[in-house]
Scaffold this motif. Structure first.
Motif, short mmCIF file in Angstrom:
data_model
loop_
_atom_site.label_atom_id
_atom_site.label_comp_id
_atom_site.label_asym_id
_atom_site.label_seq_id
_atom_site.Cartn_x
_atom_site.Cartn_y
_atom_site.Cartn_z
N THR A 1 -9.06 0.52 0.27
CA THR A 1 -10.25 1.15 -0.31
C THR A 1 -11.33 1.35 0.75
N GLY A 2 -11.90 2.54 0.78
CA GLY A 2 -12.95 2.84 1.74
C GLY A 2 -12.45 3.42 3.05
N HIS A 3 -11.15 3.38 3.27
CA HIS A 3 -10.58 3.98 4.47
C HIS A 3 -10.23 5.44 4.19
N PRO A 4 -10.36 6.31 5.17
CA PRO A 4 -10.01 7.73 4.97
C PRO A 4 -8.55 7.88 4.56
N PRO A 5 -8.21 8.94 3.81
CA PRO A 5 -6.82 9.14 3.35
C PRO A 5 -5.81 9.23 4.48
N ASP A 6 -6.24 9.69 5.65
CA ASP A 6 -5.31 9.82 6.77
C ASP A 6 -5.29 8.59 7.67
N SER A 7 -5.97 7.51 7.26
CA SER A 7 -6.03 6.29 8.08
C SER A 7 -4.74 5.49 7.93
N LEU A 8 -4.54 4.58 8.87
CA LEU A 8 -3.35 3.73 8.82
C LEU A 8 -3.34 2.84 7.58
N PRO A 9 -4.45 2.17 7.21
CA PRO A 9 -4.43 1.36 5.99
C PRO A 9 -4.07 2.17 4.74
N ALA A 10 -4.62 3.38 4.64
CA ALA A 10 -4.31 4.22 3.48
C ALA A 10 -2.83 4.60 3.46
N ARG A 11 -2.30 4.90 4.62
CA ARG A 11 -0.88 5.27 4.71
C ARG A 11 0.01 4.10 4.33
N VAL A 12 -0.34 2.92 4.81
CA VAL A 12 0.43 1.73 4.48
C VAL A 12 0.42 1.48 2.97
N ALA A 13 -0.76 1.55 2.36
CA ALA A 13 -0.86 1.30 0.93
C ALA A 13 -0.04 2.31 0.12
N ARG A 14 -0.08 3.57 0.51
CA ARG A 14 0.72 4.58 -0.19
C ARG A 14 2.22 4.31 -0.03
N ALA A 15 2.61 3.91 1.18
CA ALA A 15 4.03 3.69 1.45
C ALA A 15 4.60 2.55 0.61
N THR A 16 3.80 1.52 0.32
CA THR A 16 4.31 0.39 -0.46
C THR A 16 4.68 0.80 -1.88
N ARG A 17 4.18 1.94 -2.34
CA ARG A 17 4.47 2.41 -3.71
C ARG A 17 5.45 3.59 -3.72
N SER A 18 6.25 3.71 -2.69
CA SER A 18 7.21 4.81 -2.63
C SER A 18 8.19 4.75 -3.80
N SER A 19 8.50 5.91 -4.35
CA SER A 19 9.49 6.01 -5.42
C SER A 19 10.89 6.01 -4.81
N LEU A 20 11.89 5.88 -5.68
CA LEU A 20 13.25 5.96 -5.21
C LEU A 20 13.52 7.34 -4.60
N ALA A 21 13.01 8.39 -5.24
CA ALA A 21 13.18 9.74 -4.70
C ALA A 21 12.49 9.87 -3.35
N GLY A 22 11.30 9.28 -3.24
CA GLY A 22 10.58 9.33 -1.97
C GLY A 22 11.32 8.59 -0.88
N TYR A 23 11.90 7.43 -1.23
CA TYR A 23 12.64 6.68 -0.23
C TYR A 23 13.92 7.41 0.16
N ALA A 24 14.58 8.05 -0.80
CA ALA A 24 15.78 8.81 -0.49
C ALA A 24 15.47 9.92 0.52
N ALA A 25 14.30 10.54 0.37
CA ALA A 25 13.89 11.58 1.33
C ALA A 25 13.68 10.98 2.72
#
Length: 486
Positions: free
Chosen positions: A337-361
């Motif tokens: 929270t509070g980090h820009p969408p393109d920041s490393l923390p934001a990317r990490v947080a999004r990656a932890t919620r990857s879907s099965l379809a996202g991981y397959a990609a």
């Protein structure tokens, strides 16, 4: 005169120790007691070995001395093992308080292979909480400190392993690596480590969690030691399937047997790195060139990495996130929270919620990356690059445990403050491509600390990176112990 006769036993390589045991220059019990005594006297401030079973180890060593134990290539060699591997009779907690009472009833596959080769396993070495940091500290066993400077980290997650090797408590170790966990501790502590090609060494019996029968999509398991020859010895014993359903791995032989025949690409740009460390790698490349090695210097990333700079972060944290409960996923989101969408923390947080379809990609994209590396390595034998951004850094342990606090940390990288998690970028080069990588110390220190260099090879080219490193050992010398541990 045999090489080991000029050294104190605690400084022997594993190969030298085995030779001394085989020739009866020393007994297995005697060598075990040397290690046990050193650990008792010298490990207080270091805290590398966190559990011992001396009586059981002495029983096994006595059987070797009496000739009643089955012979093997490691017969009588005392060893410690990373805490995250199941070893019958030892705890396996990964530093997680909920697992503090978990006592292993059988050996991990890799441990079973070492024991079948005659290793005498006497202790376990420290790790971060859930093996998820480049520092080794946890609520159960506390902080492990670098033998070169106790104010600095030993690295992680095989940090206790590297410290025990550097301090002379063991000659061979078993580590694991998903984010540099073999390579970074070797780099920080001045020892050797090999990240194998993915899938070549079984990970069954590695925690967390206990009892898992599947293997992480990125994790590998491999040897750590004090010379490249010992890493090769370890790989020869570790590679293959479980003992009861073993398969044989026929790794290709090394591409070359002479140092001057190697084609080496050198790359120190593209990800943050301390300029002093990059300069030391450049000097090492100059020294290799003086030996006739064909050196090509890259100012830009190798072709397979172009456009894939953050791909590893997406995959790594998708893997991590897949095993997390909802409250921990929320902690990642809150930390971003509070980090820009393109920041490393934001990317990490999004990656932890990857879907099965996202991981397959991600997996499909990884297959394309693997092919790109195969093509690239037709022109080069070795990619020489940093192991991490810096040499061993001062401890940062007051903000908690695990990956979430790391999202807010920073590291001093040659005077520039960089996000702590960027320390994953250099290890990720080999991990994302499922490539083998061997680390050995550079000939000279950086900012008063040992510094390693990473030799990456083509997939299943483990013998090439190991042989190249062994040839470097012959030219540039072997292990140097920390002051006070010689």
């Amino acid at each position: 005169m045999t090489a080991y006769q000029d050294k104190k036993p605690h400084l022997w390589t594993a190969g030298e120790a085995v030779a001394a045991l085989r020739s009866r220059k020393i007994g297995a019990v005697e060598l075990l007691d040397i290690y046990l005594d050193r650990q008792t006297r010298l490990d207080g401030d270091i805290n590398s070995v966190v559990e011992t079973r001396a009586d059981a180890a002495r029983k096994a060593a006595k059987a070797v001395d009496a000739g009643s134990a089955a012979p093997g290539p490691l017969a009588g060699l005392p060893m410690t093992i990373k805490e995250t591997f199941e070893i019958e009779g030892f705890h396996a907690t990964a530093g997680i308080p909920e697992l503090k009472d978990h006592l292993s009833t059988e050996d991990a596959d890799a441990v079973a292979r070492l024991r079948a080769a005659g290793a005498v396993i006497w202790g376990k070495t420290n790790v971060p909480l859930a093996a998820s940091d480049h520092q080794s500290y946890n609520p159960i066993y506390g902080v492990s400190r670098n033998p070169w400077d106790t104010g600095r980290t030993v690295g992680g997650s095989s940090g206790g392993s590297a410290a025990a090797l550097a301090a002379g408590f063991t000659a061979l170790e078993l580590g694991s690596d998903i984010g540099g966990s073999i390579r970074i501790p070797a780099h920080f502590c001045g020892v050797w480590g090999h990240k194998p090609t993915y899938g070549t060494v079984s990970g069954i019996g590695h925690v967390p969690p206990p009892g898992a029968r599947s293997q992480s999509p990125l994790s590998v398991y491999g040897p750590m030691g004090r010379c490249a020859a010992d890493l090769q010895l370890g790989m020869d014993l570790l590679a293959g399937g479980a003992a009861e359903n073993a398969w044989v791995l026929n790794l290709p032989k090394a591409r070359h047997d002479r140092l001057s025949d190697y084609r080496v690409a050198v790359w120190t740009g593209g990800s943050p790195v301390d300029p002093a460390y990059a300069e030391a790698i450049g000097e090492f490349a100059d020294a290799l060139a003086a030996q006739g090695v064909r050196i090509t210097r890259f100012d830009t990333p190798p072709a397979p990495l172009v456009g894939n700079e953050a791909f590893y972060i997406d995959t790594l944290f998708a893997v991590i996130g897949s095993a997390l409960p909802a409250e921990e996923l929320e902690a990642y989101a809150a930390a971003a929270t509070g980090h820009p969408p393109d920041s490393l923390p934001a990317r990490v947080a999004r990656a932890t919620r990857s879907s099965l379809a996202g991981y397959a990609a991600l997996v499909e994209r990884q297959e394309a990356l693997r092919q790109a590396w195969r093509d690239w390595f037709r022109d080069y034998d070795i990619l020489l690059c940093p192991v991490s951004m810096t040499v061993a850094f001062p401890h940062q342990t007051e903000d908690g445990h695990g990956p979430v606090p790391q999202m807010a940390r920073v590291l001093d990288v040659g005077g520039e403050m960089r996000p702590y998690l960027e320390n994953l970028y250099w290890p990720g080069v080999a991990t994302q491509g499922l490539l083998p990588a061997t680390v050995r110390p550079l000939p000279s220190q950086v900012r008063g600390m040992p510094a390693g260099v990473q030799s990456i090879g083509v997939e299943f080219g483990d013998r090439t990176t190991l042989r190249f490193t062994e040839l470097c050992d012959e030219v540039f010398g072997g292990f140097v112990p920390p002051p006070g541990f010689d």
